[in-house]
Design an enzyme around this catalytic site. Structure first.
Site, mmCIF file in Angstrom:
data_model
loop_
_atom_site.group_PDB
_atom_site.id
_atom_site.type_symbol
_atom_site.label_atom_id
_atom_site.label_comp_id
_atom_site.label_asym_id
_atom_site.label_seq_id
_atom_site.Cartn_x
_atom_site.Cartn_y
_atom_site.Cartn_z
ATOM 1 N N HIS A 156 114.402 61.905 88.168
ATOM 2 C CA HIS A 156 113.153 61.161 87.929
ATOM 3 C C HIS A 156 112.331 61.034 89.207
ATOM 4 C CE1 HIS A 156 114.916 59.948 84.057
ATOM 5 N NE2 HIS A 156 116.016 59.687 84.743
ATOM 6 N N SER A 277 92.035 73.575 106.895
ATOM 7 C CA SER A 277 90.893 72.939 106.240
ATOM 8 C C SER A 277 89.620 73.264 107.014
ATOM 9 C CB SER A 277 91.083 71.421 106.180
ATOM 10 O OG SER A 277 89.878 70.763 105.851
ATOM 11 N N LYS A 283 94.881 69.695 109.339
ATOM 12 C CA LYS A 283 95.556 70.070 108.096
ATOM 13 C C LYS A 283 96.321 71.387 108.215
ATOM 14 C CE LYS A 283 95.338 68.371 104.591
ATOM 15 N NZ LYS A 283 94.284 68.552 103.571
ATOM 16 N N GLU A 290 101.030 76.360 96.300
ATOM 17 C CA GLU A 290 100.153 75.759 95.297
ATOM 18 C C GLU A 290 99.574 76.802 94.353
ATOM 19 O OE1 GLU A 290 98.594 71.941 97.948
ATOM 20 O OE2 GLU A 290 97.397 73.767 97.852
#
Length: 471
Positions: A156, A277, A283, A290
């Site tokens: 979970h 970024s 970043k 992704e």
């Protein structure tokens, strides 16, 4: 030049119809397979005495010249010639003259295109098994390097029990092993020759389908001509297997995205597999992971699209089946990109062992072991569960972890506690207590790595055996 099938028609095809029904924009991907199948077919026509050997030789030489033109990018494909089969046949006739029109004797575009796709997917499946082998190799490398690295295990997405990071990596080795097995099993259903089925009923010419199968390396020949030209099960199966692989890749990528965040800091991806970024200079984004996660949806969509195309089609061939190719090509391209990137991304991934250990020391994932400790002292598990629940609550209220408690504090909850509880609660002992087949104990994980490497070697040998055949 008029259509190769235009004898029955009195009008030219409307330009919009040509554009709408043409498939050359995407089925040119099958050019080499189409020529490969034609070379075998015309060789059979010569063997059977259906064509003179002089014609066979001229056609074969012409086909090889057309293939070389395609490889050099010199052949301009035309929408007016509809598909890859007609484009190649027209190029052949332009090269060798009217004798090139004899190539289509005893076959139809229906069995021809089916053969092309069998040839195409047969090669791709072997390639994908090889890519899965490389991904497993990268995961095995991380597992062997982290046989003593302890990390929180989750259910979970809540910390559950400590496990070895190697054990976590081996879960994915198992998943991708099953994926490779599914592809290997599907090979025998791809390795079937439809050529010779004609449009749907076979042909009046005395062809030898088994000779063609032998020339093309097919293990079997379709038994039924209707089935041969209308079957796309092998594509559906490939799309299903590809969807399963992408699902497993997506799960792995989801964890990589989380693990590489500041909140987790469990791993750091190599700079060569991340991006930055345009506005925030600090970043370091896990874009590859992704995108693999995101592209999983398009592979699922291709599977559902193919099933929907086929769901109400009467036998045998229907133009709807032209829709079988774009989704297949897209899935091949998507899966290739994902597998090619994931293996080096995993192998170059830096594991933050200290951060993982810190996380294990700052949670209650060893609570089950205290319950087991009390059970071994004779307390029923349900009572032990309640005792530990109250102990954890006490820790939370007092901002402590279980190893911070004194023996006096432990005995508030049960007189069965003794000094051995501190040994039981050590993360290494918690992990190694799971000394069962498939468990996270270090010796069990080491054995699992050994077994996986043996299976890896067998799969690698399977891939290499096809490399030998193709030489």
């Amino acid at each position: 030049m008029s259509k190769l099938w235009g004898g029955r028609f009195t009008k030219k095809t409307d330009q919009l119809v040509e554009e709408y029904t043409a498939s050359i924009m995407f089925d040119k991907e099958l050019a080499e397979e189409d020529i490969q199948g034609s070379l075998a077919h015309v060789a059979m026509l010569g063997k059977q005495g259906i064509l003179p050997l002089t014609d066979v030789e001229r056609i074969q030489d012409g086909l090889l010249r057309v293939m070389n033109r395609i490889r050099r990018g010199e052949l301009e494909f035309s929408v007016s010639d509809e598909d890859i089969h007609m484009n190649i046949e027209k190029a052949l006739i332009d090269d060798v003259g009217p004798v090139g029109g004899k190539l289509h004797t005893g076959r139809s575009r229906n069995d021809q295109v089916a053969t092309d796709m069998h040839l195409y997917l047969r090669k791709r499946v072997v390639e994908f098994v090889g890519m899965l082998v490389k991904l497993q190799e990268a995961l095995l490398g991380q597992a062997k390097a982290n046989l003593e690295t302890i990390v929180p295990g989750y259910t979970h997405l809540q910390r559950a029990q400590p496990i070895l990071f190697a054990h976590h990596m081996m879960a994915y080795v198992s998943m991708f092993g099953r994926d490779a097995e599914r592809l290997q099993d599907s090979y025998k259903r791809i390795d079937m020759l439809p050529l010779g089925a004609g449009a749907l009923a076979g042909t009046t010419f005395p062809i030898d389908r088994h000779f063609v199968a032998s020339k093309l390396g097919f293990g079997r020949v379709y038994e039924n001509s209707l089935d041969a030209v209308s079957d796309r099960d092998f594509i559906v199966e490939f799309l299903s297997n590809a969807s399963m692989i992408m699902m497993h890749l997506s799960r792995l990528c989801e964890e990589i995205v989380m693990w590489s965040s500041t909140e987790f800091q469990f791993v750091e991806l190599d700079d060569s597999f991340t991006t930055g970024s345009s506005i925030m200079p600090q970043k370091k984004n896990p874009d590859v992971a992704e995108l693999v996660r995101g592209k999983t949806g398009r592979v699922y969509g291709n599977l559902v699209g193919m099933l929907t195309v086929l769901k109400s089609l009467p036998l045998a061939y229907n133009k709807d089946m032209q829709e079988d190719k774009e989704g297949m090509f897209d899935t091949v391209k998507t899966l290739q990109g994902a597998l090619q990137l994931l293996a080096p991304m995993i192998s170059t991934m830096k594991v933050n062992k200290d951060r993982m250990r810190q996380a294990v020391n700052q949670d209650f994932s060893n609570a089950t072991d205290i319950a087991d400790f009390l059970v071994n002292k004779g307390l029923p598990f349900r009572q032990a569960h309640e005792v530990i629940g109250k102990t954890v609550l006490y820790c939370i209220q007092n901002q402590k972890y279980l190893l911070d408690l004194t023996l006096e504090e432990f005995t508030q909850f049960s007189k069965l506690f003794d000094e051995n509880i501190y040994k039981v609660l050590q993360p290494e002992n918690v992990v190694n207590a799971r000394n069962v087949y498939g468990g996270t104990a270090s010796n069990q994980v080491a054995d699992a790595i050994g077994r996986a490497e043996l299976e890896w070697q067998k799969t690698q040998a399977w891939v290499e055996s096809f490399a030998e055949k193709s030489k």
